[in-house]
Write a protein that holds these residues in place. Structure first.
Motif, PDB file in Angstrom:
ATOM      1  N   TYR A  66     -43.486  -8.601 -51.282  1.00 13.29           N
ATOM      2  CA  TYR A  66     -42.936  -8.418 -52.620  1.00 13.29           C
ATOM      3  C   TYR A  66     -41.876  -7.333 -52.587  1.00 13.29           C
ATOM      4  CZ  TYR A  66     -45.736  -4.135 -53.080  1.00 13.29           C
ATOM      5  OH  TYR A  66     -46.274  -2.882 -52.906  1.00 13.29           O
ATOM      6  N   ASP A  67     -41.083  -7.299 -53.639  1.00 15.84           N
ATOM      7  CA  ASP A  67     -40.064  -6.263 -53.806  1.00 15.84           C
ATOM      8  C   ASP A  67     -40.362  -5.485 -55.080  1.00 15.84           C
ATOM      9  OD1 ASP A  67     -38.557  -8.563 -52.237  1.00 15.84           O
ATOM     10  OD2 ASP A  67     -37.419  -6.712 -51.894  1.00 15.84           O
ATOM     11  N   ARG A  68     -40.215  -4.182 -54.998  1.00 12.07           N
ATOM     12  CA  ARG A  68     -40.341  -3.325 -56.169  1.00 12.07           C
ATOM     13  C   ARG A  68     -39.074  -2.483 -56.273  1.00 12.07           C
ATOM     14  NH1 ARG A  68     -40.939   1.753 -57.692  1.00 12.07           N
ATOM     15  NH2 ARG A  68     -42.224   2.310 -59.510  1.00 12.07           N
ATOM     16  N   PHE A  69     -38.477  -2.466 -57.481  1.00 17.82           N
ATOM     17  CA  PHE A  69     -37.302  -1.638 -57.702  1.00 17.82           C
ATOM     18  C   PHE A  69     -37.274  -1.204 -59.160  1.00 17.82           C
ATOM     19  CE2 PHE A  69     -36.144  -6.082 -58.196  1.00 17.82           C
ATOM     20  CZ  PHE A  69     -35.423  -6.120 -59.390  1.00 17.82           C
ATOM     21  N   VAL A  70     -36.408  -0.275 -59.454  1.00 14.84           N
ATOM     22  CA  VAL A  70     -36.303   0.267 -60.805  1.00 14.84           C
ATOM     23  C   VAL A  70     -34.865   0.108 -61.283  1.00 14.84           C
ATOM     24  CG1 VAL A  70     -36.633   2.292 -62.287  1.00 14.84           C
ATOM     25  CG2 VAL A  70     -38.102   1.959 -60.280  1.00 14.84           C
ATOM     26  N   LEU A  71     -34.692  -0.523 -62.448  1.00 15.05           N
ATOM     27  CA  LEU A  71     -33.358  -0.638 -63.031  1.00 15.05           C
ATOM     28  C   LEU A  71     -32.860   0.736 -63.470  1.00 15.05           C
ATOM     29  CD1 LEU A  71     -33.790  -3.824 -65.298  1.00 15.05           C
ATOM     30  CD2 LEU A  71     -33.039  -3.703 -62.915  1.00 15.05           C
ATOM     31  N   GLN A  72     -31.570   0.849 -63.642  1.00 13.45           N
ATOM     32  CA  GLN A  72     -30.998   2.125 -64.054  1.00 13.45           C
ATOM     33  C   GLN A  72     -31.530   2.595 -65.414  1.00 13.45           C
ATOM     34  OE1 GLN A  72     -26.710   1.988 -63.886  1.00 13.45           O
ATOM     35  NE2 GLN A  72     -26.657   2.203 -61.646  1.00 13.45           N
ATOM     36  N   ASN A  73     -31.976   1.650 -66.222  1.00 12.52           N
ATOM     37  CA  ASN A  73     -32.524   2.026 -67.537  1.00 12.52           C
ATOM     38  C   ASN A  73     -34.003   2.403 -67.477  1.00 12.52           C
ATOM     39  OD1 ASN A  73     -33.812  -0.449 -67.296  1.00 12.52           O
ATOM     40  ND2 ASN A  73     -32.482  -1.495 -68.772  1.00 12.52           N
ATOM     41  N   GLY A  74     -34.573   2.419 -66.278  1.00 20.81           N
ATOM     42  CA  GLY A  74     -35.949   2.863 -66.115  1.00 20.81           C
ATOM     43  C   GLY A  74     -36.984   1.768 -66.033  1.00 20.81           C
ATOM     44  N   MET A  75     -36.616   0.506 -66.221  1.00 20.86           N
ATOM     45  CA  MET A  75     -37.588  -0.576 -66.140  1.00 20.86           C
ATOM     46  C   MET A  75     -38.023  -0.791 -64.688  1.00 20.86           C
ATOM     47  SD  MET A  75     -37.304  -4.594 -67.316  1.00 20.86           S
ATOM     48  CE  MET A  75     -37.136  -4.186 -69.053  1.00 20.86           C
ATOM     49  N   VAL A  76     -39.326  -0.819 -64.466  1.00 20.13           N
ATOM     50  CA  VAL A  76     -39.884  -1.088 -63.141  1.00 20.13           C
ATOM     51  C   VAL A  76     -40.032  -2.589 -62.976  1.00 20.13           C
ATOM     52  CG1 VAL A  76     -41.866  -0.735 -61.623  1.00 20.13           C
ATOM     53  CG2 VAL A  76     -41.098   1.112 -63.131  1.00 20.13           C
TER      54      VAL A  76
ATOM     55  N   ASN B 152     -40.207   1.931 -70.697  1.00 18.16           N
ATOM     56  CA  ASN B 152     -41.619   1.915 -71.054  1.00 18.16           C
ATOM     57  C   ASN B 152     -42.262   0.587 -70.655  1.00 18.16           C
ATOM     58  OD1 ASN B 152     -43.643   3.571 -72.228  1.00 18.16           O
ATOM     59  ND2 ASN B 152     -43.614   2.371 -74.109  1.00 18.16           N
ATOM     60  N   ILE B 153     -41.600  -0.117 -69.706  1.00 20.98           N
ATOM     61  CA  ILE B 153     -42.003  -1.487 -69.362  1.00 20.98           C
ATOM     62  C   ILE B 153     -42.081  -1.655 -67.844  1.00 20.98           C
ATOM     63  CG2 ILE B 153     -41.260  -3.905 -69.399  1.00 20.98           C
ATOM     64  CD1 ILE B 153     -40.076  -3.411 -72.159  1.00 20.98           C
ATOM     65  N   ILE B 154     -43.088  -2.421 -67.404  1.00 25.25           N
ATOM     66  CA  ILE B 154     -43.182  -2.887 -66.017  1.00 25.25           C
ATOM     67  C   ILE B 154     -43.081  -4.403 -66.056  1.00 25.25           C
ATOM     68  CG2 ILE B 154     -44.600  -2.998 -63.936  1.00 25.25           C
ATOM     69  CD1 ILE B 154     -46.015  -0.467 -64.886  1.00 25.25           C
ATOM     70  N   LEU B 155     -42.104  -4.954 -65.361  1.00 20.62           N
ATOM     71  CA  LEU B 155     -41.869  -6.399 -65.338  1.00 20.62           C
ATOM     72  C   LEU B 155     -42.260  -6.962 -63.981  1.00 20.62           C
ATOM     73  CD1 LEU B 155     -40.617  -9.056 -66.488  1.00 20.62           C
ATOM     74  CD2 LEU B 155     -38.424  -8.262 -65.540  1.00 20.62           C
ATOM     75  N   GLY B 156     -43.003  -8.060 -63.990  1.00 22.85           N
ATOM     76  CA  GLY B 156     -43.353  -8.759 -62.754  1.00 22.85           C
ATOM     77  C   GLY B 156     -42.989 -10.222 -62.856  1.00 22.85           C
ATOM     78  N   VAL B 157     -42.367 -10.751 -61.808  1.00 22.48           N
ATOM     79  CA  VAL B 157     -41.996 -12.168 -61.775  1.00 22.48           C
ATOM     80  C   VAL B 157     -42.442 -12.749 -60.441  1.00 22.48           C
ATOM     81  CG1 VAL B 157     -40.138 -13.854 -61.998  1.00 22.48           C
ATOM     82  CG2 VAL B 157     -39.970 -11.655 -63.190  1.00 22.48           C
ATOM     83  N   VAL B 158     -43.066 -13.913 -60.493  1.00 21.44           N
ATOM     84  CA  VAL B 158     -43.541 -14.569 -59.277  1.00 21.44           C
ATOM     85  C   VAL B 158     -43.237 -16.052 -59.365  1.00 21.44           C
ATOM     86  CG1 VAL B 158     -45.852 -14.982 -60.220  1.00 21.44           C
ATOM     87  CG2 VAL B 158     -45.534 -14.853 -57.744  1.00 21.44           C
TER      88      VAL B 158
ATOM     89  N   ASP C  66     -28.540  -3.910 -69.265  1.00 18.92           N
ATOM     90  CA  ASP C  66     -27.774  -3.115 -70.238  1.00 18.92           C
ATOM     91  C   ASP C  66     -28.606  -2.691 -71.452  1.00 18.92           C
ATOM     92  OD1 ASP C  66     -28.091  -5.609 -71.332  1.00 18.92           O
ATOM     93  OD2 ASP C  66     -26.045  -5.764 -72.099  1.00 18.92           O
ATOM     94  N   TRP C  67     -29.905  -2.939 -71.412  1.00 17.01           N
ATOM     95  CA  TRP C  67     -30.803  -2.518 -72.486  1.00 17.01           C
ATOM     96  C   TRP C  67     -30.936  -0.993 -72.400  1.00 17.01           C
ATOM     97  CZ3 TRP C  67     -36.540  -4.583 -72.979  1.00 17.01           C
ATOM     98  CH2 TRP C  67     -37.051  -4.216 -74.239  1.00 17.01           C
ATOM     99  N   GLN C  68     -30.579  -0.311 -73.455  1.00 14.27           N
ATOM    100  CA  GLN C  68     -30.529   1.146 -73.420  1.00 14.27           C
ATOM    101  C   GLN C  68     -31.935   1.762 -73.478  1.00 14.27           C
ATOM    102  OE1 GLN C  68     -27.649   3.026 -72.896  1.00 14.27           O
ATOM    103  NE2 GLN C  68     -27.019   0.921 -72.409  1.00 14.27           N
ATOM    104  N   PRO C  69     -32.216   2.737 -72.604  1.00 17.56           N
ATOM    105  CA  PRO C  69     -33.531   3.373 -72.605  1.00 17.56           C
ATOM    106  C   PRO C  69     -33.661   4.382 -73.729  1.00 17.56           C
ATOM    107  CG  PRO C  69     -32.135   4.413 -70.978  1.00 17.56           C
ATOM    108  CD  PRO C  69     -31.332   3.270 -71.542  1.00 17.56           C
ATOM    109  N   ASN C  70     -34.872   4.802 -73.962  1.00 16.95           N
ATOM    110  CA  ASN C  70     -35.155   5.875 -74.915  1.00 16.95           C
ATOM    111  C   ASN C  70     -35.481   7.132 -74.109  1.00 16.95           C
ATOM    112  OD1 ASN C  70     -36.070   7.668 -76.815  1.00 16.95           O
ATOM    113  ND2 ASN C  70     -37.649   6.335 -77.673  1.00 16.95           N
ATOM    114  N   PRO C  71     -34.565   8.082 -74.038  1.00 18.85           N
ATOM    115  CA  PRO C  71     -34.797   9.267 -73.190  1.00 18.85           C
ATOM    116  C   PRO C  71     -35.902  10.171 -73.713  1.00 18.85           C
ATOM    117  CG  PRO C  71     -32.804   9.542 -74.498  1.00 18.85           C
ATOM    118  CD  PRO C  71     -33.261   8.133 -74.723  1.00 18.85           C
TER     119      PRO C  71
END
Length: 536
Positions: A98-108, A279-285, A303-308
């Motif tokens: 599997y691959d795990r990464f974090v988007l620039q907006n903080g989504m895992v 505030n979200i962890i996304l998983g796709v399989v 491009d979904w803006q995070p809440n700092p």
């Protein structure tokens, strides 16, 4: 570890697998599975008139029996007894690639390819939950979780969303449980871009259509009106109140008044407080190329803006509301009693998790002590269980119980108490230990047969702050458990003198009465506030 579904409204997420979900095992309320008809299913694939399929199916069945008879006759007299059969060891549990990464907006993001079927599914775990809703608006999280999907998006009305998904045999769903929120999608590979785009819309742009808000509230009220229809539901709901307290977010239930207070503005505020990419962890399989899937996620959600300013919510404190006592809900129409016994428990990260898992199997396995004694020997019940049932981030329960005929209620309770004390006073046998450890360890394999099952476990561990190798720590702890460990944890964690006992049944039919086990029996009124009904 076994789970007991104690509340029909709040989903217990101890071992929930967000990707490829399976229904929770409710050991006190089993439902028989549907019977399959393979002969008819096979014949339906051919051009055989329905009127003749019965005769063809009957012919197939007779032929099958003849073959089986021939095989039986041919079996040599040296056939081994089932206890002598040798089986290959179960395969080792391995993490899928599997691959795990974090988007620039903080989504895992977790991705795992699985090309067995042309299918893709995914889940977004959101750090929220019904335990965070206002006490005077219980039911708010439930309504938010429903209307996020049913209320449409800024680009698509509810009907348009339904139509597009139905045309592709795809699905997008949302839900908010007790300790987390979720959004899910499922689609054929060929429709991935379209369906994932709709999934992203539902996550980012729900409009909470007022008509759908009203409908969700009406459905919630309908559930309130019917919540006393099933004794198991009553027992599960009221037992939680006795353990956690009626005002605890882990036990409180929606009422007509709390639902009436919920407005569309409340839904918007709740959504805006918790639904942010960081505030979200996304998983796709499923059947996709990782690089292309990553690009699609970046396009739709990057491009979904995070809440700092978002912060981990302060969890409600937990303390026992009762440390003993016998409580009763009178339901004169019943011919049997539903019984729950137990007290406040612990968390999944207990250092004694391994020994507690083995204890559970010794007590409540299909060949465990409770089944052998209360069902097989005394004939008091069809099903009886007793579990140390922890949660990830707040104390769970030790809970035991089952159902029995009304006149057997007191005998059932005493027998259950006897077996709980016996496992504290007497060490289990080496045979019991071996069987319990083997059953518990073998069950792990079947929960991790597909990449999605294991990937979702990793997501869950990260969501609750558990180490990624927690599964393997569990295995080692179970394998290392001894007879002395089981007795020690039984003495340390199970408190017979602090057990709350709840009975839902017919007061006049329970003979001898419950005063045989307690001088004071406290009645519980389950009248629904605002319903105009009276308690029998």
């Amino acid at each position: 570890m076994h789970r007991y579904k104690v509340n029909s409204r709040k989903q217990k997420e101890n071992h929930r697998t967000p990707l490829g979900k399976q229904a929770s095992k409710n050991v006190f309320d089993r439902r028989s599975s549907k019977q399959h008809k393979p002969a008819f299913r096979l014949l339906s694939k051919f051009k055989i008139p329905k009127s003749k399929r019965f005769f063809y199916a009957l012919s197939l069945a007779i032929a099958f029996l003849i073959v089986i008879f021939d095989l039986t006759v041919a079996v040599p007299a040296t056939t081994k007894h089932y206890t002598e059969l040798q089986f290959a060891p179960l395969p080792e549990i391995k993490l899928p690639k599997y691959d795990r990464f974090v988007l620039q907006n903080g989504m895992v993001v977790y991705l795992a390819e699985d090309h067995e079927l042309p299918f893709v599914g995914g889940t977004a775990l959101v750090r929220t939950g019904s335990r965070l809703e206002p006490a005077d608006k219980v039911g708010l999280a439930d309504v938010v979780g429903t209307v996020m999907r049913t209320g449409g998006t800024e680009k698509h009305s509810p009907d348009e969303l339904d139509e597009i998904l139905a045309q592709r045999a795809a699905g997008v769903t949302t839900d908010i449980g007790e300790t987390f929120g979720s959004a899910d999608f499922s689609t054929l590979t060929e429709d991935l871009e379209t369906v994932f785009g709709l999934f992203a819309e539902v996550l980012r742009e729900p409009v909470f259509d007022q008509e759908k808000v009203d409908l969700a509230k009406a459905q919630l009220k309908d559930g309130i009106a019917r919540r006393n229809d099933n004794p198991n539901s009553i027992a599960g709901r009221e037992f939680l109140k006795l353990i956690y307290g009626k005002d605890s977010p882990y036990a409180r239930t929606p009422e007509y008044a709390t639902v009436d207070r919920i407005t569309r503005e409340d839904l918007l505020n709740f959504y805006q407080q918790y639904f942010h990419p960081n505030n979200i962890i996304l998983g796709v399989v499923g059947d996709f190329d990782t690089s292309k899937m990553r690009s699609l996620i970046e396009t739709q959600l990057g491009d979904w803006q995070p809440n700092p300013n978002i912060a981990k919510p302060q969890l409600p404190e937990v303390s026992p509301a009762n440390t003993g006592g016998v409580f009763f809900v009178n339901q004169p129409q019943l011919t049997q009693s539903t019984i729950r016994m137990g007290h406040l428990g612990g968390r999944l990260d207990s250092p004694d998790y391994g020994a507690l898992s083995v204890l559970n199997e010794v007590l409540s396995g299909d060949s465990g002590r409770l089944m052998n004694e209360l069902r097989s020997r005394q004939g008091l019940t069809y099903d009886v269980r007793g579990f140390w049932s922890p949660n990830y981030d707040y104390p769970g329960l030790f809970i035991a119980g089952g159902q029995t005929k009304s006149p057997n209620t007191v005998q059932f309770i005493k027998a259950l108490q006897t077996e709980i004390k016996r496992i504290q006073e007497e060490r289990i046998t080496p045979e019991e230990l071996a069987l319990a450890k083997e059953s518990t360890l073998n069950s792990f394999v079947f929960e991790f047969q597909r990449p999605g099952q294991t990937l979702s476990r990793l997501m869950t561990y990260e969501y609750y702050g558990y180490p990624a190798d927690f599964l393997f720590r569990q295995q080692k702890a179970i394998a290392a458990t001894t007879e002395a460990d089981v007795q020690r944890v039984a003495q340390q964690y199970i408190k017979p003198d602090n057990m709350v006992t709840l009975v839902v049944g017919n007061q006049t039919a329970i003979q001898p009465p419950l005063t045989e086990i307690a001088t004071q029996v406290t009645p519980i009124d389950v009248t629904i506030p605002g319903s105009g009904a009276t308690q029998d």
